[in-house]
Design an enzyme around this catalytic site. Sequence first.
Site, PDB file in Angstrom:
ATOM      1  N   ASP A 289       0.842  -1.191   0.000  1.00 14.54           N
ATOM      2  CA  ASP A 289       0.000   0.000   0.000  1.00 14.54           C
ATOM      3  C   ASP A 289       0.877   1.239   0.000  1.00 14.54           C
ATOM      4  O   ASP A 289       1.936   1.239  -0.637  1.00 14.54           O
ATOM      5  CB  ASP A 289      -0.939  -0.040   1.206  1.00 14.54           C
ATOM      6  CG  ASP A 289      -2.283   0.598   0.929  1.00 14.54           C
ATOM      7  OD1 ASP A 289      -2.339   1.836   0.824  1.00 14.54           O
ATOM      8  OD2 ASP A 289      -3.265  -0.150   0.832  1.00 14.54           O
TER       9      ASP A 289
ATOM     10  N   HIS B 155      -3.759   6.016   3.721  1.00 16.28           N
ATOM     11  CA  HIS B 155      -4.496   4.850   3.220  1.00 16.28           C
ATOM     12  C   HIS B 155      -3.909   3.547   3.763  1.00 16.28           C
ATOM     13  O   HIS B 155      -4.626   2.692   4.296  1.00 16.28           O
ATOM     14  CB  HIS B 155      -4.478   4.858   1.683  1.00 16.28           C
ATOM     15  CG  HIS B 155      -5.356   3.810   1.062  1.00 16.28           C
ATOM     16  ND1 HIS B 155      -4.919   2.532   0.796  1.00 16.28           N
ATOM     17  CD2 HIS B 155      -6.654   3.865   0.646  1.00 16.28           C
ATOM     18  CE1 HIS B 155      -5.904   1.841   0.239  1.00 16.28           C
ATOM     19  NE2 HIS B 155      -6.966   2.630   0.140  1.00 16.28           N
TER      20      HIS B 155
ATOM     21  N   SER C 255     -11.174  -1.115  -0.614  1.00 23.29           N
ATOM     22  CA  SER C 255      -9.860  -1.063   0.041  1.00 23.29           C
ATOM     23  C   SER C 255      -9.976  -1.401   1.517  1.00 23.29           C
ATOM     24  O   SER C 255      -9.055  -1.965   2.118  1.00 23.29           O
ATOM     25  CB  SER C 255      -9.241   0.334  -0.096  1.00 23.29           C
ATOM     26  OG  SER C 255      -8.719   0.528  -1.373  1.00 23.29           O
TER      27      SER C 255
END
Length: 610
Positions: free
Chosen positions: A143, A185, A350
Amino acid sequence: MLALVVAGCGIDPSVEEVPVEVRAKAPEPIWIDLAARLERTFIVALPPTVTDSATRADHKARLLAVAPGELVLDRDWSELPLVQVRATTLEAAFAVLERDEAAAAYEVEHYELTDAQSFPLIEQPAAAAAGKTGTGTTVAVLDTGADYTRAELGSCSSPGVPAGCKVAFAKDFAPTDNTLDDNGHGTNVSGIVVGVAPGTKVLALDVFNGASASSTHIISAINWVIANKATYNIASMNLSLGGGSSTTTCAADAMGIALGVARSAGIAPVVASGNSATTNAISSPACAPAAISVGAVYDANVGGLSFSTCSDPTTAADRVTCFSNSASFLTVLAPGAMITAAGYTMAGTSQAAPHVAGAFAVLHSAFPAESVDQQLVRLTSTGAPVLDPRNGITKPRINLVAALGASDTSPPTGTLVINGGAATTRLLAVNLALAATDDTLVAQMCVSTSTTCTGFVPYLGAISYTLAAGDGMQTLRVWYRDAAGNTSLPVAASIRVDTTAPTGGVLTVSAATARLDLSWTTATDAGSGFASYRLVGIAGTTLPATACTSGTTLYTGTATSFVHAVASKATWSYRLCAIDVAGNTATGSTRTLTAGAATWSSSPWFAPSR
């Protein structure tokens, strides 16, 4: 201050000795634990009229001074009318709460993180309570990196430091941006993984260069994961990334090959299906043959929401999100909106994917000999079926408890103990110790006074239970149920309820020079049985002690006489109380006499006032 226990009497303090008005200030479990000589921490609230800081400080100082050594300041909040204390004795708690400065006391409550809504949906709390947390495994998160300094990730100073750090390794595979996570994220995704599997560790592999990640960097990271599988016992890797759209399983490409090798090596390649709102296609690399693709559902009713690609006027748990890509070859569903983890709140496939990656860590720890394919069958065969109304396709939403118990056909076995095995109780509120074992996971239990039970609740090792009113023997039964639905035979335990004090008997006092001779007839108890007598006295007064917990304790035991050596012509008042096995204490008989005076007899025994 009223003394609850006379020093040296050797008898435990009783909750019932606390005056009702003081007892009402605190929850009953606090009093019960302290009476059992257990240390308790609780929060004391000052009266609502105390609003200025000087008065607050003064009130708190007074409270803390009432029982030095037995009452310790645990936490003070200077701007609030609250103080947290730790009491070591029942007397200390009474000393604090009988004062006007203390309006009430509250137990210290424990609350879950705000991302916990998604966890009950997949039954993660029950799995964690049974010790199924992914201990000894790791999950590779490909990620944007992870800010491992955050408390939810273990407040690491560097990967693996200190020992409780949740991020075991971190590396930039894309050109370094000199940040741990440039947009949060990857931190959010990592927080979800360790939320589902608190015993696992994260490998934070940064594959993004700004807003994009090239297949070169992703494949480099996958290569590193495969090479280090044994070193870190890697259970799965999470790829919350994608692009494009495919209405069929993707043809083999470099990314697909890399995912296939990883899966063959025993690493579950979990990939987000994408957020383009397509109902007949998913993104790449989720479409790869080896990928375990994940779509998103809501974890609760969070009201109407709008996204860049679509809107959901209404939301509910297990409702497929409008943005979630779907197709007939999608693998599973998991919670993906709205998910708060490691300080970020986000929505998307996600966020759904790391729920599945974390689930693989739990399964890999529980069943280390099983292959990825076998563990996936556990998730897909036991998941809750969810219909996507957009395309009529039904897919399983993962259920961690059910997956853990998928191959279990034997019922649990267990035990039940009431009040530590005590034969009697004078309180209807009792403590139950429950212990059960199973091949996989004990998920539920049912406690009842009946011979049958259908009201199952999540399994806990200890609970409080209120018995039915009335003296006599009562029997409780517990049934244990495992994750596969196997239910045990009932396990029973009994305890006698005795709330009635002993009765009968007369106290007699005879005077002689420099002594008073006391004797009494035998008391009886129809419930738990007679245990002992307690004799207390007060010198120089005709008013006897109000209860056998005040005055001077002169005698405790089972004899029926006592010689009290006193000064000649001294006046003493006495109270004698009988105590039964359950701890009920009679109000008692009283008598006052002067040494050298006549002989007197008392009135009969009295039971405690109701």
